[in-house]
Scaffold this motif. Structure first.
Motif, mmCIF file in Angstrom:
data_model
loop_
_atom_site.group_PDB
_atom_site.id
_atom_site.type_symbol
_atom_site.label_atom_id
_atom_site.label_comp_id
_atom_site.label_asym_id
_atom_site.label_seq_id
_atom_site.Cartn_x
_atom_site.Cartn_y
_atom_site.Cartn_z
ATOM 1 N N LEU A 37 63.845 19.802 -29.564
ATOM 2 C CA LEU A 37 62.646 20.153 -28.791
ATOM 3 C C LEU A 37 62.964 21.539 -28.527
ATOM 4 O O LEU A 37 64.367 21.541 -27.892
ATOM 5 C CB LEU A 37 62.044 19.462 -28.162
ATOM 6 C CG LEU A 37 60.731 19.431 -26.794
ATOM 7 C CD1 LEU A 37 59.788 19.981 -27.433
ATOM 8 C CD2 LEU A 37 61.262 18.934 -26.116
ATOM 9 N N ARG A 38 61.942 22.200 -28.541
ATOM 10 C CA ARG A 38 62.599 23.941 -27.568
ATOM 11 C C ARG A 38 61.557 24.081 -27.024
ATOM 12 O O ARG A 38 60.480 23.675 -27.500
ATOM 13 C CB ARG A 38 62.944 25.000 -29.202
ATOM 14 C CG ARG A 38 62.753 26.447 -28.407
ATOM 15 C CD ARG A 38 63.853 27.162 -29.565
ATOM 16 N NE ARG A 38 62.708 27.779 -29.990
ATOM 17 C CZ ARG A 38 62.235 28.471 -30.339
ATOM 18 N NH1 ARG A 38 62.348 29.237 -29.095
ATOM 19 N NH2 ARG A 38 61.147 28.995 -31.318
ATOM 20 N N THR A 39 61.562 24.376 -25.807
ATOM 21 C CA THR A 39 60.529 24.967 -24.387
ATOM 22 C C THR A 39 60.441 26.696 -24.523
ATOM 23 O O THR A 39 61.742 26.669 -23.579
ATOM 24 C CB THR A 39 60.213 23.991 -23.906
ATOM 25 O OG1 THR A 39 60.106 22.191 -24.024
ATOM 26 C CG2 THR A 39 59.218 24.700 -22.549
ATOM 27 N N VAL A 40 59.996 26.675 -24.069
ATOM 28 C CA VAL A 40 59.684 28.379 -24.109
ATOM 29 C C VAL A 40 58.922 28.922 -22.954
ATOM 30 O O VAL A 40 58.147 28.542 -22.444
ATOM 31 C CB VAL A 40 59.385 29.639 -25.427
ATOM 32 C CG1 VAL A 40 59.686 30.799 -24.738
ATOM 33 C CG2 VAL A 40 60.065 29.499 -26.913
ATOM 34 N N VAL A 41 59.621 28.575 -21.807
ATOM 35 C CA VAL A 41 58.753 29.173 -20.257
ATOM 36 C C VAL A 41 58.184 30.407 -19.946
ATOM 37 O O VAL A 41 59.229 31.111 -20.236
ATOM 38 C CB VAL A 41 59.160 28.178 -19.675
ATOM 39 C CG1 VAL A 41 58.804 28.937 -17.721
ATOM 40 C CG2 VAL A 41 60.040 27.158 -19.806
ATOM 41 N N VAL A 42 56.754 31.171 -19.929
ATOM 42 C CA VAL A 42 56.721 32.350 -19.803
ATOM 43 C C VAL A 42 56.308 32.688 -18.435
ATOM 44 O O VAL A 42 55.482 31.738 -18.365
ATOM 45 C CB VAL A 42 56.063 33.188 -20.619
ATOM 46 C CG1 VAL A 42 55.566 34.540 -20.734
ATOM 47 C CG2 VAL A 42 56.000 32.599 -22.252
ATOM 48 N N THR A 43 57.088 33.506 -18.043
ATOM 49 C CA THR A 43 56.895 33.309 -16.143
ATOM 50 C C THR A 43 56.033 33.874 -15.811
ATOM 51 O O THR A 43 54.920 33.666 -14.359
ATOM 52 C CB THR A 43 58.068 33.227 -15.795
ATOM 53 O OG1 THR A 43 58.658 35.155 -15.439
ATOM 54 C CG2 THR A 43 58.732 32.288 -15.806
#
Length: 166
Positions: A37-43
């Protein structure tokens, strides 16, 4: 290859910081059940990614060019309840969790109604969405086939002739 990608994006305001913190905590819980699992958080522009906690498997970015393309290619998206983003996800047939802002009429009524009409997305209430509940929703929605009503192509044809300006 061999990874599952979640994209979490909260738009251009800073109101999404608490949601992103919960998503990062949820990632740590969900990663136990979802290998790779990889999560890309875009702020977005008003929140410094460094203000969010670091976590294994989480990438923090303030900006992603062509975010709509990343959302169309991800395995699952976690977003607020904005119409454009949720309808892009619907048109792309991507599974997503959405968190409409509590006192935002458009997100609570109009967007929710439209998404229900398309049978798209999974609404969640931020007030009751603990990291554990978000992790469970991520796990439940990943890999679930979508059967959304299609979004009509062609966009707006403009206002009727009688409503057009000079």
């Amino acid at each position: 290859v061999g990874e599952t990608v979640v994209v979490a994006a909260v738009g251009g305001s800073g109101v999404g910081a608490p949601l992103l913190r919960r998503v990062i905590e949820a990632h740590l819980l969900a990663a136990r059940a979802i290998p790779g699992l990889r999560t890309v958080v875009v702020t977005g522009p008003r929140l410094d990614p460094a203000a969010l906690p670091d976590a294994p498997g989480v990438e923090k970015r303030s900006y992603v060019p062509d975010l709509h393309r990343h959302l169309a290619a991800c395995d699952l998206a976690v977003v607020q309840g904005g119409l454009t983003t949720t309808m892009e996800l619907t048109a792309a047939g991507r599974p997503f969790l959405y968190f409409p802002l509590r006192n935002h009429f458009e997100q609570q009524i109009h967007v929710r109604h439209r998404l229900e009409r398309h049978r798209a997305g999974r609404p969640m209430d931020y007030a009751t969405a603990t990291p554990e509940r978000i992790a469970a929703a991520i796990t439940d929605e990943l890999g679930r086939p979508t059967a959304y009503e299609p979004v009509p192509a062609g966009g707006s044809r403009g206002p009727p002739a009688g409503l057009r300006g000079p």
